[in-house]
Design a protein around this motif. Structure first.
Motif, PDB file in Angstrom:
ATOM      1  N   GLY A 313       0.358 -13.367  -8.097  1.00 46.95           N
ATOM      2  CA  GLY A 313       1.088 -12.410  -7.277  1.00 46.95           C
ATOM      3  C   GLY A 313       0.592 -12.367  -5.837  1.00 46.95           C
ATOM      4  O   GLY A 313      -0.300 -13.128  -5.452  1.00 46.95           O
ATOM      5  N   GLU A 314       1.160 -11.478  -5.068  1.00 46.36           N
ATOM      6  CA  GLU A 314       0.849 -11.389  -3.643  1.00 46.36           C
ATOM      7  C   GLU A 314      -0.492 -10.685  -3.438  1.00 46.36           C
ATOM      8  O   GLU A 314      -0.642  -9.516  -3.803  1.00 46.36           O
ATOM      9  CB  GLU A 314       1.951 -10.637  -2.901  1.00 46.36           C
ATOM     10  CG  GLU A 314       3.297 -11.354  -2.949  1.00 46.36           C
ATOM     11  CD  GLU A 314       4.362 -10.648  -2.144  1.00 46.36           C
ATOM     12  OE1 GLU A 314       3.980  -9.887  -1.220  1.00 46.36           O
ATOM     13  OE2 GLU A 314       5.548 -10.850  -2.431  1.00 46.36           O
ATOM     14  N   PRO A 315      -1.473 -11.380  -2.855  1.00 46.16           N
ATOM     15  CA  PRO A 315      -2.812 -10.803  -2.718  1.00 46.16           C
ATOM     16  C   PRO A 315      -2.923  -9.652  -1.733  1.00 46.16           C
ATOM     17  O   PRO A 315      -3.941  -8.968  -1.704  1.00 46.16           O
ATOM     18  CB  PRO A 315      -3.666 -11.998  -2.265  1.00 46.16           C
ATOM     19  CG  PRO A 315      -2.702 -12.964  -1.665  1.00 46.16           C
ATOM     20  CD  PRO A 315      -1.413 -12.783  -2.396  1.00 46.16           C
ATOM     21  N   ASP A 316      -1.895  -9.441  -0.926  1.00 46.27           N
ATOM     22  CA  ASP A 316      -1.933  -8.300  -0.003  1.00 46.27           C
ATOM     23  C   ASP A 316      -1.243  -7.080  -0.590  1.00 46.27           C
ATOM     24  O   ASP A 316      -1.127  -6.047   0.086  1.00 46.27           O
ATOM     25  CB  ASP A 316      -1.300  -8.668   1.331  1.00 46.27           C
ATOM     26  CG  ASP A 316       0.158  -9.066   1.211  1.00 46.27           C
ATOM     27  OD1 ASP A 316       0.606  -9.338   0.082  1.00 46.27           O
ATOM     28  OD2 ASP A 316       0.863  -9.124   2.241  1.00 46.27           O
ATOM     29  N   TYR A 317      -0.790  -7.166  -1.845  1.00 48.11           N
ATOM     30  CA  TYR A 317      -0.080  -6.049  -2.469  1.00 48.11           C
ATOM     31  C   TYR A 317      -0.814  -5.512  -3.697  1.00 48.11           C
ATOM     32  O   TYR A 317      -1.135  -4.316  -3.769  1.00 48.11           O
ATOM     33  CB  TYR A 317       1.336  -6.489  -2.857  1.00 48.11           C
ATOM     34  CG  TYR A 317       2.133  -5.427  -3.590  1.00 48.11           C
ATOM     35  CD1 TYR A 317       2.729  -4.376  -2.894  1.00 48.11           C
ATOM     36  CD2 TYR A 317       2.278  -5.459  -4.972  1.00 48.11           C
ATOM     37  CE1 TYR A 317       3.457  -3.394  -3.556  1.00 48.11           C
ATOM     38  CE2 TYR A 317       3.003  -4.481  -5.648  1.00 48.11           C
ATOM     39  CZ  TYR A 317       3.591  -3.456  -4.936  1.00 48.11           C
ATOM     40  OH  TYR A 317       4.298  -2.484  -5.595  1.00 48.11           O
TER      41      TYR A 317
END
Length: 393
Positions: A313-317
């Motif tokens: 998944g998105e590492p900034d989320y």
């Protein structure tokens, strides 16, 4: 608009001159007066005594695509019979998290056909994808048509430079003006405003259509997540008892789909779960819909006795929800790697303690042949495949 917007690759278009020229009968007169309390600035539209024309030939440095000082420039354009007739170029201002439009041009013959609007929409889409806080651009106080166009597109005055081009820009009536556009600040949605429930067969098409819109051109040209939704429903590892959709005012605006996965450590296999896709209708992205779906289904999974979740998944989320990179759990990908986008979370205290090894998800995630995806796309309204910065291929 009958013309197609395409990406202009740097290796092909670097150095291409953008022949910006215009003729104007009006200008915005910029007057700066110093007074006892500071400065008074007035900007007022006025008439030239005679029309003024500006052409590329009068400048020592004509506008070009992919200039070296724009390190992360990205351009789109319109070709007519192989000839470039319109272009927009952007470059992210990383330190301030703004996106600068460095070039915008439409050949005179092709103006007033909606091309300029569509090119600006490309920049707005890029800003949305990259979560930029603003789009900024430069124009000249005598380029009245451009200023009026930008205001129509939602831009507003944010600043000026009175000696950008020459030391007498104020007197020459050609002052650099900075304009900015700011994305609408989205309100976080509450749990009471949406219905989170299991999907029914009647929801299938709308869920897939929403998933396609959510991921279109995000990671690749087009996407395959909507087809993955379709395939997962038929897969032995699918967990409909955990999967949910979000509905608002009778419309599907989000979904999360769970499936069984496993961690293999030699002869030992541990069952675990994963989710994906987690998607939200673009209009509602950034409003907290995904988080509501995730938190509710994590509670469901906890109550059913699952120990943890592993995702790509998105590492900034996901870290703000509590996910950590899988090296914290002694878990690697099937080929032994770890990276920021490979994450997991324990659903109970020490839920994944003693679980280590290589992660394997359902084969449905790998079984998405391009030709099958293209055939499945025929079920939905046609969308254009476009290149954006940050795509994986």
């Amino acid at each position: 608009m009958e013309y197609e917007i395409i990406h202009l690759p740097k290796e092909t278009w670097k150095g291409t001159i953008i022949p910006i020229r215009y003729k104007t009968k009006k200008y915005y007169d910029v007057i700066v007066n110093k007074n006892d309390n500071g400065f008074a600035i007035e900007i007022e539209k006025k008439d030239f005594t005679e029309p003024v024309t500006h052409t590329p030939e009068e400048y020592d440095f004509p506008d070009k695509l992919y200039e070296d000082h724009w390190e992360n420039a990205y351009a789109w354009g319109v070709l007519d019979k192989g000839e470039l007739v319109a272009a927009i170029e952007t470059d992210p201002e990383l330190w301030s998290n703004r996106l600068r439009v460095t070039e915008l041009w439409v050949a005179e013959k092709y103006q007033k056909q909606g091309i300029g609007h569509t090119l600006i929409e490309m920049a707005k889409e890029q800003a949305r994808r990259e979560r930029r806080r603003a789009i900024i651009l430069e124009t000249q106080s005598c380029n009245v048509n451009a200023i009026d166009f930008y205001q129509h597109e939602g831009f507003t005055f944010i600043g000026m430079d009175t000696c950008c081009y020459k030391n007498n820009d104020l007197q020459r009536k050609e002052v650099r003006l900075e304009l900015g556009w700011f994305p609408e600040k989205k309100r976080r949605i509450s749990a009471e405003e949406i219905e989170i429930r299991m999907e029914t067969k009647d929801d299938w098409y709308n869920v897939e259509l929403m998933a396609q819109r959510a991921f279109w051109n995000k990671h690749h040209l087009g996407c395959d997540e909507h087809y993955l939704v379709h395939k997962l429903r038929e897969d032995k590892d699918y967990l409909p008892e955990l999967s949910r959709i979000a509905v608002k005012d009778g419309k599907v605006i989000g979904c999360i789909m769970y499936s069984k996965s496993r961690i293999v450590d030699g002869a030992d296999t541990h069952e675990i779960i994963t989710f994906g896709p987690l998607c939200v209708e673009p209009k509602w992205q950034g409003c907290g819909v995904g988080e509501l779906l995730l938190r509710e289904t994590m509670n469901l999974a906890t109550n059913k006795g699952y120990k943890g979740i592993v995702i790509f998944g998105e590492p900034d989320y996901y870290p703000r929800i509590g996910f950590k990179t899988c090296d914290n759990f002694n878990i690697t990908t099937a080929d032994g790697r770890n990276f920021d986008a490979f994450m997991g979370i324990e659903l109970t205290q020490d839920g994944m303690k003693g679980i280590k090894g290589k992660f394997y998800e359902s084969e449905a995630f790998e079984n998405l042949p391009e030709e099958e995806v293209e055939e499945y796309n025929k079920k939905f309204p046609k969308l254009q495949k476009l290149r954006f910065p940050g795509q994986w291929d």
